[in-house]
Motif scaffolding. Sequence first.
Motif, short mmCIF file in Angstrom:
data_model
loop_
_atom_site.label_atom_id
_atom_site.label_comp_id
_atom_site.label_asym_id
_atom_site.label_seq_id
_atom_site.Cartn_x
_atom_site.Cartn_y
_atom_site.Cartn_z
N LEU A 177 0.83 -1.20 0.00
CA LEU A 177 0.00 0.00 0.00
C LEU A 177 0.86 1.26 0.00
O LEU A 177 0.59 2.22 -0.73
CB LEU A 177 -0.92 0.00 1.22
N GLU A 178 1.92 1.24 0.81
CA GLU A 178 2.77 2.43 0.94
C GLU A 178 3.59 2.69 -0.32
O GLU A 178 3.93 3.84 -0.62
CB GLU A 178 3.68 2.28 2.15
N LEU A 179 3.93 1.63 -1.05
CA LEU A 179 4.76 1.77 -2.25
C LEU A 179 3.93 1.92 -3.52
O LEU A 179 4.49 1.99 -4.62
CB LEU A 179 5.69 0.55 -2.38
N HIS A 180 2.62 1.93 -3.38
CA HIS A 180 1.76 2.00 -4.55
C HIS A 180 2.00 3.29 -5.34
O HIS A 180 2.21 4.35 -4.78
CB HIS A 180 0.29 1.92 -4.14
N ASP A 181 1.98 3.16 -6.65
CA ASP A 181 2.16 4.30 -7.54
C ASP A 181 0.95 4.38 -8.47
O ASP A 181 0.67 3.41 -9.19
CB ASP A 181 3.45 4.13 -8.35
N PRO A 182 0.19 5.47 -8.44
CA PRO A 182 0.44 6.70 -7.68
C PRO A 182 0.15 6.52 -6.19
O PRO A 182 -0.61 5.62 -5.82
CB PRO A 182 -0.56 7.69 -8.32
N PRO A 183 0.75 7.36 -5.35
CA PRO A 183 0.61 7.20 -3.90
C PRO A 183 -0.85 7.26 -3.46
O PRO A 183 -1.65 8.04 -3.99
CB PRO A 183 1.41 8.39 -3.34
N LEU A 184 -1.18 6.41 -2.50
CA LEU A 184 -2.51 6.42 -1.91
C LEU A 184 -2.53 7.41 -0.75
O LEU A 184 -1.52 7.60 -0.06
CB LEU A 184 -2.87 5.03 -1.40
N PRO A 185 -3.66 8.06 -0.49
CA PRO A 185 -3.76 8.98 0.66
C PRO A 185 -3.43 8.25 1.96
O PRO A 185 -3.79 7.08 2.12
CB PRO A 185 -5.21 9.44 0.62
N PRO A 186 -2.75 8.91 2.89
CA PRO A 186 -2.40 8.27 4.16
C PRO A 186 -3.59 7.66 4.89
O PRO A 186 -3.48 6.58 5.47
CB PRO A 186 -1.78 9.42 4.98
N ALA A 187 -4.75 8.33 4.84
CA ALA A 187 -5.93 7.78 5.51
C ALA A 187 -6.38 6.48 4.87
O ALA A 187 -6.82 5.55 5.55
CB ALA A 187 -7.07 8.81 5.47
N THR A 188 -6.24 6.40 3.55
CA THR A 188 -6.60 5.17 2.84
C THR A 188 -5.64 4.05 3.20
O THR A 188 -6.05 2.91 3.46
CB THR A 188 -6.58 5.40 1.32
N VAL A 189 -4.34 4.36 3.25
CA VAL A 189 -3.34 3.36 3.62
C VAL A 189 -3.62 2.84 5.02
O VAL A 189 -3.57 1.63 5.27
CB VAL A 189 -1.92 3.96 3.55
N ALA A 190 -3.92 3.74 5.95
CA ALA A 190 -4.19 3.32 7.33
C ALA A 190 -5.41 2.42 7.40
O ALA A 190 -5.39 1.38 8.10
CB ALA A 190 -4.39 4.56 8.21
N LYS A 191 -6.47 2.75 6.68
CA LYS A 191 -7.70 1.95 6.71
C LYS A 191 -7.47 0.58 6.09
O LYS A 191 -7.88 -0.45 6.65
CB LYS A 191 -8.80 2.69 5.95
N LEU A 192 -6.81 0.54 4.93
CA LEU A 192 -6.62 -0.73 4.24
C LEU A 192 -5.57 -1.59 4.93
O LEU A 192 -5.63 -2.83 4.84
CB LEU A 192 -6.20 -0.47 2.78
N SER A 193 -4.62 -0.99 5.61
CA SER A 193 -3.60 -1.77 6.32
C SER A 193 -4.21 -2.57 7.46
O SER A 193 -3.69 -3.63 7.82
CB SER A 193 -2.51 -0.83 6.88
N ALA A 194 -5.29 -2.06 8.02
CA ALA A 194 -5.91 -2.73 9.16
C ALA A 194 -6.70 -3.96 8.74
O ALA A 194 -7.08 -4.76 9.59
CB ALA A 194 -6.84 -1.75 9.89
N SER A 195 -6.94 -4.14 7.43
CA SER A 195 -7.74 -5.28 6.97
C SER A 195 -7.09 -5.95 5.77
O SER A 195 -7.65 -5.93 4.65
CB SER A 195 -9.16 -4.81 6.62
#
Length: 384
Positions: free
Chosen positions: A133-151
Amino acid sequence: MKCASVASDDTTRILRDPFVHRILGRALDRLDSRPAAERTHAVRLNIDAELAPEIYDADSLNTREVAWARIDGLATSGILRIGYRLHRRHGSREERRPYIDIDWSDSTEDAVRAALARPRKAPSYSARWRSLLELHDPPLPPATVAKLSASPIELGRRPIDEVFARFLSIRDMVGEPLLLREVSSRVFWGLSKILDGRGDVVAALLELDECPFPEQPIILNVHLRRTPSSFLFVENHVSFERLRRRTDLVDTALIYSSGFRGAAQRLRKEQGVSIYYSRDSSPGAMTDFEIALFSMPDVTTFFWGDLDYSGMAILSALRSTFPGAEAWRPGYGPMVERLARGEGHSPSESGKERQRPIDSTGCIYADNELIPTLRATQRFLDQE
């Protein structure tokens, strides 16, 4: 400053010593307890009686000197650094509260791991999912990364890169009139249930407030004799069929929906349910029932199910949708009496040993009588 690389034959020989194994094994334990990205300081170990009984409990001066020689050899080879908390004037080395610092280069850590047969731990699936998620190009919004990282979505032995790519492909389906299970089946190799309960995750991926793909509608079997003054949710189909033959419930809407589905929040949304009325239901009452279900905030509601902890959990969940829902006394009363007479079955006899006790539902009758009965008798009773 990182410790130097391991190179000499003498160092390799030292690494095989049991005392050295203990020290370096302890260091590896500390390193393995935190991801590499979070290692900001050297590992520090106190040279104390617990780590080095060869020094503190030595039966001779020579044994103690050999143990110190092992540590000095590791320091000379660059594997560790020795420090002291007290000045030299405080006596012997062990009296000066010695410690060692370990800050290995990758090559040194690899050599130590090889000698101790301790390979590096692979990053957890969750850590790898977050990295993608963090290395995705184009970058994902931090809030999106945080939400998707949890699941993170994990599918057996499917490679994480493939699962991640399939998950991202959901973005290509926006605008199609699909149910969430249809999306899951298309994306995840025909597996339709992967996204169950993950509508919020899909919404986060699409950067929307709400998931555009509705979950599978809840199927309600409903029996209406006339416009209802109350709802009665019944957990099991056999009991539902028996109740609809009774003549004393003409003002009650009898509702059957399997298990916890009848307690889901989407139950009170028109697009969240599919309603099937019994053949002898009153056509004129159907509109009134649906107005009450979808529009009236307060509906007199009851629940009757198995007298076990799962049944109490369903009641508790139902109260989040119908806040005033209560356990149905005409159904549960005789069940309580049967348990009091020693009837019922143990949880293991019915495959219910994994049910977790529930402390309260919010319903006074359930909390003051039904749950205490379950605790006291340690037995369950099916509603049929």
